[in-house]
Design an enzyme around this catalytic site. Structure first.
Site, PDB file in Angstrom:
ATOM      1  N   SER A  57       0.814  -1.212   0.000  1.00 44.17           N
ATOM      2  CA  SER A  57       0.000   0.000   0.000  1.00 44.17           C
ATOM      3  C   SER A  57       0.848   1.263   0.000  1.00 44.17           C
ATOM      4  O   SER A  57       0.342   2.347  -0.277  1.00 44.17           O
ATOM      5  CB  SER A  57      -0.939   0.016   1.214  1.00 44.17           C
ATOM      6  OG  SER A  57      -1.878  -1.036   1.146  1.00 44.17           O
ATOM      7  N   CYS A 281      -9.297  -1.755   3.422  1.00 42.74           N
ATOM      8  CA  CYS A 281      -8.531  -0.605   2.916  1.00 42.74           C
ATOM      9  C   CYS A 281      -8.930  -0.275   1.470  1.00 42.74           C
ATOM     10  O   CYS A 281     -10.026   0.204   1.234  1.00 42.74           O
ATOM     11  CB  CYS A 281      -7.035  -0.853   3.071  1.00 42.74           C
ATOM     12  SG  CYS A 281      -6.056   0.649   2.987  1.00 42.74           S
ATOM     13  N   LEU A 282      -8.062  -0.511   0.485  1.00 44.77           N
ATOM     14  CA  LEU A 282      -8.442  -0.255  -0.904  1.00 44.77           C
ATOM     15  C   LEU A 282      -9.669  -1.095  -1.271  1.00 44.77           C
ATOM     16  O   LEU A 282     -10.558  -0.629  -1.997  1.00 44.77           O
ATOM     17  CB  LEU A 282      -7.285  -0.564  -1.853  1.00 44.77           C
ATOM     18  CG  LEU A 282      -7.557  -0.386  -3.351  1.00 44.77           C
ATOM     19  CD1 LEU A 282      -7.932   1.048  -3.677  1.00 44.77           C
ATOM     20  CD2 LEU A 282      -6.355  -0.826  -4.181  1.00 44.77           C
ATOM     21  N   ASN A 323      -3.479   2.729   7.094  1.00 42.09           N
ATOM     22  CA  ASN A 323      -2.582   3.204   6.044  1.00 42.09           C
ATOM     23  C   ASN A 323      -3.419   3.536   4.812  1.00 42.09           C
ATOM     24  O   ASN A 323      -3.660   2.689   3.963  1.00 42.09           O
ATOM     25  CB  ASN A 323      -1.542   2.135   5.696  1.00 42.09           C
ATOM     26  CG  ASN A 323      -0.714   2.529   4.487  1.00 42.09           C
ATOM     27  OD1 ASN A 323      -0.659   3.689   4.106  1.00 42.09           O
ATOM     28  ND2 ASN A 323      -0.077   1.562   3.864  1.00 42.09           N
ATOM     29  N   GLY A 325      -4.752   7.077   2.132  1.00 44.65           N
ATOM     30  CA  GLY A 325      -4.806   8.490   1.796  1.00 44.65           C
ATOM     31  C   GLY A 325      -6.090   8.880   1.097  1.00 44.65           C
ATOM     32  O   GLY A 325      -6.271  10.042   0.735  1.00 44.65           O
ATOM     33  N   PHE A 326      -6.983   7.898   0.875  1.00 45.69           N
ATOM     34  CA  PHE A 326      -8.295   8.131   0.293  1.00 45.69           C
ATOM     35  C   PHE A 326      -9.344   7.583   1.256  1.00 45.69           C
ATOM     36  O   PHE A 326      -9.049   6.719   2.081  1.00 45.69           O
ATOM     37  CB  PHE A 326      -8.434   7.439  -1.066  1.00 45.69           C
ATOM     38  CG  PHE A 326      -7.558   8.029  -2.149  1.00 45.69           C
ATOM     39  CD1 PHE A 326      -8.071   8.937  -3.062  1.00 45.69           C
ATOM     40  CD2 PHE A 326      -6.219   7.671  -2.254  1.00 45.69           C
ATOM     41  CE1 PHE A 326      -7.274   9.482  -4.063  1.00 45.69           C
ATOM     42  CE2 PHE A 326      -5.409   8.201  -3.256  1.00 45.69           C
ATOM     43  CZ  PHE A 326      -5.933   9.115  -4.154  1.00 45.69           C
ATOM     44  N   HIS A 365      -6.830  -1.700   9.144  1.00 46.62           N
ATOM     45  CA  HIS A 365      -6.193  -2.984   8.871  1.00 46.62           C
ATOM     46  C   HIS A 365      -6.351  -3.906  10.075  1.00 46.62           C
ATOM     47  O   HIS A 365      -5.549  -3.864  11.015  1.00 46.62           O
ATOM     48  CB  HIS A 365      -4.701  -2.781   8.565  1.00 46.62           C
ATOM     49  CG  HIS A 365      -4.440  -2.300   7.183  1.00 46.62           C
ATOM     50  ND1 HIS A 365      -4.021  -3.133   6.163  1.00 46.62           N
ATOM     51  CD2 HIS A 365      -4.558  -1.070   6.616  1.00 46.62           C
ATOM     52  CE1 HIS A 365      -3.880  -2.442   5.041  1.00 46.62           C
ATOM     53  NE2 HIS A 365      -4.203  -1.179   5.299  1.00 46.62           N
ATOM     54  N   GLU A 367      -5.654  -6.943  10.386  1.00 44.53           N
ATOM     55  CA  GLU A 367      -4.531  -7.873  10.543  1.00 44.53           C
ATOM     56  C   GLU A 367      -3.344  -7.232  11.249  1.00 44.53           C
ATOM     57  O   GLU A 367      -2.384  -7.915  11.624  1.00 44.53           O
ATOM     58  CB  GLU A 367      -4.090  -8.394   9.168  1.00 44.53           C
ATOM     59  CG  GLU A 367      -3.182  -7.468   8.382  1.00 44.53           C
ATOM     60  CD  GLU A 367      -3.863  -6.234   7.817  1.00 44.53           C
ATOM     61  OE1 GLU A 367      -3.162  -5.315   7.357  1.00 44.53           O
ATOM     62  OE2 GLU A 367      -5.104  -6.174   7.822  1.00 44.53           O
TER      63      GLU A 367
END
Length: 388
Positions: A57, A281-282, A323, A325-326, A365, A367
């Site tokens: 990432s 995340c993404l 982690n 940024g969007f 996250h 994990e």
């Protein structure tokens, strides 16, 4: 130390971070020689610098570590989240000291050099962090030359010319290119990573690799799933041919809207099957786009292992690793989706679920690696849902 473009070269400096506006931060270079351009961001984690540097990432980014003692426990072959580092380089307040840990295989600066990653020590990392908090994550170049000779004007021009992360699809660059299986479980002191002890009827998860961390795969196995990993560009037909019980959408770098061009149609077709889906995340952002929500670029992003997230169903607060940024804009969620988690730092959306089918996702996250283990339960929830 920050400086402007007209300042003289600092005596003895062998490294520099150059921002697109001409601001310079001088220091002592370590790791590999060379230069790299990307987005400069800060990470507040106190441990796990190897996991951070190898997290896919972080592709396209330079890490400014706020914790001063980076590298003091050395480096080893186990604490990595991918085969090779993906962060472009790192900035540290203190010089890397001799490693002091029984698991260390080599010094961190040697590890950086082996993987072609640039380090810069002796920098006022607090000043960089304050600048990012005030003005956002800037484009920057990190450079290291043992002779201390830099063409600063050329480095500034390089930072200015870089396109930035908006509109950039990096998932294709970090994703695996083949389909493969994963059967390794979590790490245990004295034994290393243990093989997964799966039952014959273990539910089958297909994980789409947009830049997946190994810790995620280990948690899926530990929760009782049989895992097959497919490339970011895998088609719906290729995924369905593997006969999965559930689909997992991984973390990854870059702009979700750009990755969504090819990822979202696959996710939308999976949602039509009404089979379980879990995203991180993404993957969370891509699920949001797939159901009609919008994503936005954040001012500074969330990166660290101490982020409080509130679970809206019961008010429980989890300390999480982040982690990104969007973010998914909560105001754009459709009627069949509801928010499940929010950040207690800035109230941004950190989780969503669909009310009409078994699909959910989180921005943080669970994990960890590095970070707290408060959110491990999400993997068990997903796999138990597959069994049901």
């Amino acid at each position: 130390m920050a400086d402007d473009l007209s300042a003289r070269q600092h005596s003895g400096a062998t490294g520099v971070v150059v921002l697109a506006d001409g601001t310079l931060f001088w220091g002592q270079g370590c790791g590999a020689e060379g230069e790299a351009v990307g987005e400069l961001c800060f990470n507040t984690a106190m441990t796990g610098y190897q996991e951070v540097m190898t997290d896919p990432s972080y592709a396209g980014q330079i890490i400014n570590f706020t914790f001063p003692h980076i590298g003091n426990v050395g480096a080893n072959a186990e604490d990595v989240e991918a085969i090779n580092p993906h962060a472009l380089g790192c900035v540290m307040a203190e010089p890397i000291t001799a490693p002091s840990n029984f698991r260390s295989g080599k010094a961190f600066d040697e590890w950086l050099a082996d993987w072609g990653r640039i380090g810069l020590a002796g920098v006022d990392t607090r000043a960089i962090t304050r600048r990012i908090r005030k003005s956002g994550a800037p484009n920057a170049v990190i450079a290291h030359r043992k002779d201390g000779k830099f063409d600063v004007e050329a480095l500034v021009a390089k930072a200015k010319a870089w396109s930035g992360l908006e509109g950039l699809d990096l998932a294709k660059e970090v994703s695996s290119t083949q389909t493969w299986t994963w059967d390794e479980g979590p790490w245990k002191l004295g034994e290393g990573y243990l093989p997964g002890n799966l039952l014959a009827d273990a539910p089958h998860v297909v994980a789409i690799d947009y830049g997946i961390k190994r810790a995620i795969l280990r948690q899926l196995v530990d929760a009782g799933a049989r895992v097959t990993v497919v490339p970011a560009t895998a088609s719906f037909e290729e995924i369905l041919a593997l006969n999965p019980d559930g689909l997992f959408l991984s973390n990854g770098p870059g702009d979700p809207a750009a990755t969504g061009v090819y990822a979202v149609p696959v996710i939308q077709r999976w949602l039509e099957t009404k089979k379980p889906l879990f995203g991180i995340c993404l993957g969370h952002q891509l699920l949001g786009i797939a159901i009609g929500a919008k994503t936005v670029k954040m001012h500074q992003g969330h990166r660290g292992a101490n982020h409080p997230v509130k679970q809206l169903s019961d008010g429980k607060v989890e300390i999480t690793s982040m982690n990104h940024g969007f973010a998914v804009d909560a105001e754009t969620l459709p009627a069949n989706a509801r928010a499940t988690h929010i950040s207690l730092f800035d109230q941004t959306l950190c989780g969503l679920e669909l009310v009409d089918q078994p699909a959910f996702s989180v921005q943080h996250h669970p994990e960890a690696s590095p970070g707290p283990q408060d959110s491990y339960y999400l993997f068990r929830r997903f796999v138990e849902g597959l069994r049901a």
